[in-house]
Write a protein that holds these residues in place. Structure first.
Motif, PDB file in Angstrom:
ATOM      1  N   VAL A 377       0.855  -1.188   0.000  1.00  0.00           N
ATOM      2  CA  VAL A 377       0.000   0.000   0.000  1.00  0.00           C
ATOM      3  C   VAL A 377       0.889   1.235   0.000  1.00  0.00           C
ATOM      4  O   VAL A 377       1.859   1.318   0.778  1.00  0.00           O
ATOM      5  CB  VAL A 377      -0.935   0.024   1.229  1.00  0.00           C
ATOM      6  CG1 VAL A 377      -1.819   1.262   1.204  1.00  0.00           C
ATOM      7  CG2 VAL A 377      -1.784  -1.238   1.278  1.00  0.00           C
ATOM      8  N   THR A 378       0.592   2.191  -0.860  1.00  0.00           N
ATOM      9  CA  THR A 378       1.344   3.447  -0.915  1.00  0.00           C
ATOM     10  C   THR A 378       0.862   4.349   0.210  1.00  0.00           C
ATOM     11  O   THR A 378      -0.321   4.725   0.257  1.00  0.00           O
ATOM     12  CB  THR A 378       1.134   4.144  -2.265  1.00  0.00           C
ATOM     13  OG1 THR A 378       1.329   3.207  -3.318  1.00  0.00           O
ATOM     14  CG2 THR A 378       2.091   5.298  -2.427  1.00  0.00           C
ATOM     15  N   THR A 379       1.766   4.711   1.118  1.00  0.00           N
ATOM     16  CA  THR A 379       1.382   5.529   2.275  1.00  0.00           C
ATOM     17  C   THR A 379       2.382   6.665   2.459  1.00  0.00           C
ATOM     18  O   THR A 379       3.569   6.518   2.185  1.00  0.00           O
ATOM     19  CB  THR A 379       1.350   4.677   3.557  1.00  0.00           C
ATOM     20  OG1 THR A 379       2.654   4.105   3.782  1.00  0.00           O
ATOM     21  CG2 THR A 379       0.328   3.562   3.444  1.00  0.00           C
ATOM     22  N   PRO A 380       1.902   7.823   2.932  1.00  0.00           N
ATOM     23  CA  PRO A 380       2.827   8.923   3.223  1.00  0.00           C
ATOM     24  C   PRO A 380       3.619   8.650   4.485  1.00  0.00           C
ATOM     25  O   PRO A 380       3.156   7.967   5.401  1.00  0.00           O
ATOM     26  CB  PRO A 380       1.891  10.125   3.386  1.00  0.00           C
ATOM     27  CG  PRO A 380       0.582   9.533   3.811  1.00  0.00           C
ATOM     28  CD  PRO A 380       0.495   8.185   3.154  1.00  0.00           C
ATOM     29  N   ASP A 383       7.235  13.877   4.975  1.00  0.00           N
ATOM     30  CA  ASP A 383       7.353  14.506   3.658  1.00  0.00           C
ATOM     31  C   ASP A 383       7.683  13.494   2.563  1.00  0.00           C
ATOM     32  O   ASP A 383       7.846  13.879   1.402  1.00  0.00           O
ATOM     33  CB  ASP A 383       8.452  15.582   3.693  1.00  0.00           C
ATOM     34  CG  ASP A 383       8.098  16.738   4.606  1.00  0.00           C
ATOM     35  OD1 ASP A 383       6.884  16.985   4.783  1.00  0.00           O
ATOM     36  OD2 ASP A 383       9.025  17.376   5.148  1.00  0.00           O
ATOM     37  N   SER A 384       7.783  12.239   2.924  1.00  0.00           N
ATOM     38  CA  SER A 384       8.164  11.204   1.977  1.00  0.00           C
ATOM     39  C   SER A 384       7.010  10.224   1.779  1.00  0.00           C
ATOM     40  O   SER A 384       5.934  10.373   2.349  1.00  0.00           O
ATOM     41  CB  SER A 384       9.411  10.462   2.481  1.00  0.00           C
ATOM     42  OG  SER A 384      10.470  11.359   2.711  1.00  0.00           O
ATOM     43  N   TRP A 385       7.266   9.216   0.921  1.00  0.00           N
ATOM     44  CA  TRP A 385       6.300   8.155   0.687  1.00  0.00           C
ATOM     45  C   TRP A 385       6.998   6.814   0.852  1.00  0.00           C
ATOM     46  O   TRP A 385       8.215   6.711   0.745  1.00  0.00           O
ATOM     47  CB  TRP A 385       5.720   8.257  -0.728  1.00  0.00           C
ATOM     48  CG  TRP A 385       4.767   9.397  -0.901  1.00  0.00           C
ATOM     49  CD1 TRP A 385       5.093  10.689  -1.154  1.00  0.00           C
ATOM     50  CD2 TRP A 385       3.343   9.347  -0.832  1.00  0.00           C
ATOM     51  NE1 TRP A 385       3.967  11.460  -1.258  1.00  0.00           N
ATOM     52  CE2 TRP A 385       2.868  10.665  -1.073  1.00  0.00           C
ATOM     53  CE3 TRP A 385       2.418   8.321  -0.614  1.00  0.00           C
ATOM     54  CZ2 TRP A 385       1.519  10.973  -1.086  1.00  0.00           C
ATOM     55  CZ3 TRP A 385       1.063   8.624  -0.628  1.00  0.00           C
ATOM     56  CH2 TRP A 385       0.623   9.942  -0.860  1.00  0.00           C
ATOM     57  N   GLN A 386       6.182   5.797   1.123  1.00  0.00           N
ATOM     58  CA  GLN A 386       6.723   4.454   1.272  1.00  0.00           C
ATOM     59  C   GLN A 386       5.702   3.434   0.783  1.00  0.00           C
ATOM     60  O   GLN A 386       4.514   3.745   0.631  1.00  0.00           O
ATOM     61  CB  GLN A 386       7.086   4.175   2.726  1.00  0.00           C
ATOM     62  CG  GLN A 386       5.905   4.259   3.678  1.00  0.00           C
ATOM     63  CD  GLN A 386       6.300   4.089   5.133  1.00  0.00           C
ATOM     64  OE1 GLN A 386       7.481   4.002   5.450  1.00  0.00           O
ATOM     65  NE2 GLN A 386       5.327   4.034   6.025  1.00  0.00           N
ATOM     66  N   LEU A 387       6.198   2.232   0.524  1.00  0.00           N
ATOM     67  CA  LEU A 387       5.337   1.108   0.192  1.00  0.00           C
ATOM     68  C   LEU A 387       5.295   0.188   1.398  1.00  0.00           C
ATOM     69  O   LEU A 387       6.305  -0.437   1.748  1.00  0.00           O
ATOM     70  CB  LEU A 387       5.857   0.365  -1.043  1.00  0.00           C
ATOM     71  CG  LEU A 387       5.700   1.089  -2.382  1.00  0.00           C
ATOM     72  CD1 LEU A 387       6.322   0.271  -3.503  1.00  0.00           C
ATOM     73  CD2 LEU A 387       4.246   1.362  -2.673  1.00  0.00           C
ATOM     74  N   ALA A 388       4.134   0.123   2.035  1.00  0.00           N
ATOM     75  CA  ALA A 388       3.985  -0.660   3.259  1.00  0.00           C
ATOM     76  C   ALA A 388       3.368  -2.009   2.940  1.00  0.00           C
ATOM     77  O   ALA A 388       2.428  -2.108   2.135  1.00  0.00           O
ATOM     78  CB  ALA A 388       3.112   0.089   4.259  1.00  0.00           C
ATOM     79  N   ASP A 389       3.894  -3.043   3.556  1.00  0.00           N
ATOM     80  CA  ASP A 389       3.349  -4.387   3.409  1.00  0.00           C
ATOM     81  C   ASP A 389       1.969  -4.431   4.061  1.00  0.00           C
ATOM     82  O   ASP A 389       1.821  -4.063   5.232  1.00  0.00           O
ATOM     83  CB  ASP A 389       4.290  -5.393   4.062  1.00  0.00           C
ATOM     84  CG  ASP A 389       4.029  -6.818   3.608  1.00  0.00           C
ATOM     85  OD1 ASP A 389       2.847  -7.217   3.584  1.00  0.00           O
ATOM     86  OD2 ASP A 389       4.982  -7.530   3.275  1.00  0.00           O
ATOM     87  N   ALA A 390       0.959  -4.861   3.304  1.00  0.00           N
ATOM     88  CA  ALA A 390      -0.406  -4.882   3.829  1.00  0.00           C
ATOM     89  C   ALA A 390      -0.594  -5.934   4.906  1.00  0.00           C
ATOM     90  O   ALA A 390      -1.542  -5.844   5.696  1.00  0.00           O
ATOM     91  CB  ALA A 390      -1.395  -5.137   2.689  1.00  0.00           C
TER      92      ALA A 390
END
Length: 448
Positions: A377-380, A383-390
């Protein structure tokens, strides 16, 4: 793909564009208005006449069935390949309204197509019986080049020693010119890989907070490559091949051809004033292997090889030598690329991090590895973004270069807070997304 009713998507067509300007101009020509006498054949040819500024319309024809990728011919004066008219014609052909009917190619299109395929066959025949090379002359040339590279590596070691003795702050005072001069010396030594890394060192001082640490890290990697070259006789064969590749020595694929149904995961270009490099990532649906195809275009021309994302082809690829190397050469193609619903298997973010660590053991100079992440899941993150494991409490950061690209917002829109499958490149700066698939059914979305 050559059958009527099996069409590319607009994203697959626009992935062929040599630059953003061509993509925008081609999109404007993707409607029926400027076109006349457009048609297509079951053999994979699309043609049409496009109204231009002159009295005569531009004659545009595209050979989609060519196994090396689409080929284009247009009577317009543009030097871009494909030009905006070819892109517009393919967009018209790919449209839902079927504005390009099946028919017989006109003489001007048929003549070009016949001539082109004849030349292709002649090249294949000529390549099947190359003239015998002089192995002794080749050996002497290789020895002379190795001597020049060794001399260049020794000079570079002295430059790195001087940097550490005088302190990293001296690099900021010396400026970019010092490393540009060093890079030029490495070019003279016929070591383009060392030259490129020397130029990268010159760009680090004053590049933002933490630059001394980055300079030290890159200097250490360059020192390691220098030393590996100077001691290459003592390295395992695979690692020695990797070192030669990183130095910039040419290599030929030596692995046995692997036939598979290859899914085109991503295609994107990087450019500098002299050269455009196209990277195409393939995934074998039967073997599970991921391979990288490289193609080059000089003088502002787009590389010839074009395999838009989301297509698949039945073909052979042969691997290049080197420990952990993914680069391969495209061999015989048994079918033209065609759309597919196949998707690569994905891994968790934790498994992806482990995979990158293992790859570094084989190639310490590796910038990134290809990875398909499943259910992220794309999450803020501030000031950055990350891809978090659902399904787990672990995330991979997106590098600043990825955060500034339009593809990030396409990924956010596609996800909408729900898990997606994402293919990209994972390196020490984070994960750069290149292609995404929604959960369940749905077309892939290019993030390049």
């Amino acid at each position: 793909m050559t059958q009527q009713g099996v069409r590319w998507t607009a994203d697959q067509v626009l992935a062929l564009a040599p630059d953003a300007a061509s993509r925008k101009a081609g999109s404007k020509l993707g409607a029926a208005g400027p076109w006349s006498e457009a048609g297509s054949s079951d053999e994979g040819t699309v043609w049409g006449l496009c109204k231009g500024s002159g009295s005569k319309p531009y004659q545009t024809v595209v050979d989609i069935a060519d196994t090396a990728g689409p080929a284009y011919k247009c009577s317009c004066p543009s030097r871009k390949f494909p030009c905006k008219h070819a892109l517009g014609l393919l967009l018209l052909w790919a449209g839902e309204d079927r504005a390009v009917p099946s028919g017989q190619a006109p003489d001007w299109a048929g003549e070009w197509l016949a001539g082109r395929r004849k030349r292709t066959e002649e090249k294949r025949a000529a390549g099947a019986s190359p003239a015998a090379a002089d192995p002794e002359a080749a050996r002497r040339r290789a020895e002379r080049r190795a001597e020049r590279i060794t001399a260049g590596a020794g000079e570079l070691e002295q430059r790195l020693t001087d940097l550490l003795r005088t302190g990293l702050a001296s690099a900021e005072q010396a400026g970019y010119g010092l490393w540009e001069e060093t890079a030029a010396r490495m070019v003279d030594a016929q070591a383009p890989g060392l030259a490129a890394r020397a130029r990268e060192l010159g760009a680090i001082p004053s590049s933002g907070p933490g630059w001394p640490i980055r300079l030290l890290e890159e200097s250490a990697l360059l020192h390691l490559l220098d030393q590996a070259w100077l001691r290459r006789e003592h390295l395992p064969d695979d690692l020695a091949a990797t070192v030669r590749s990183r130095i910039g020595l040419p290599a030929s694929p030596d692995g046995p051809p692997l036939r598979d149904h290859w899914l085109v995961l991503a295609q994107y270009d990087t450019t500098d004033p002299k050269l455009t490099t196209r990277r195409i990532w393939l995934h074998g649906t039967d073997s599970g292997r991921t391979s990288l195809l490289l193609s080059y275009g000089a003088g502002g021309r787009a590389p010839e090889l074009a395999l838009p994302m989301g297509l698949a082809l039945d073909a052979e690829v042969s691997a290049f030598p080197g420990a952990g190397q993914l680069r391969a050469a495209l061999g015989e193609q048994f079918t033209a690329p065609s759309p597919t619903t196949a998707r690569p298997l994905g891994v968790t973010t934790a498994q992806a991090a482990v995979h990158y660590g293992e790859a570094l053991r084989h190639d310490p100079w590796l910038d990134a590895v290809p990875v398909t992440l499943d259910r992220v899941v794309t999450t803020p993150d501030g000031d950055s973004w990350q891809l978090a494991d659902a399904d787990a409490d672990l995330a991979l950061p997106l590098p600043s270069t990825a955060r500034s690209r339009p593809g990030l917002w396409r990924l956010v829109a596609l996800s909408g807070g729900a898990p997606v499958k994402v293919f990209g490149e994972l390196g020490h700066r984070g994960f750069t997304p290149l292609t995404a698939w929604p959960e369940g059914a749905g077309e892939p979305v290019s993030l390049c």
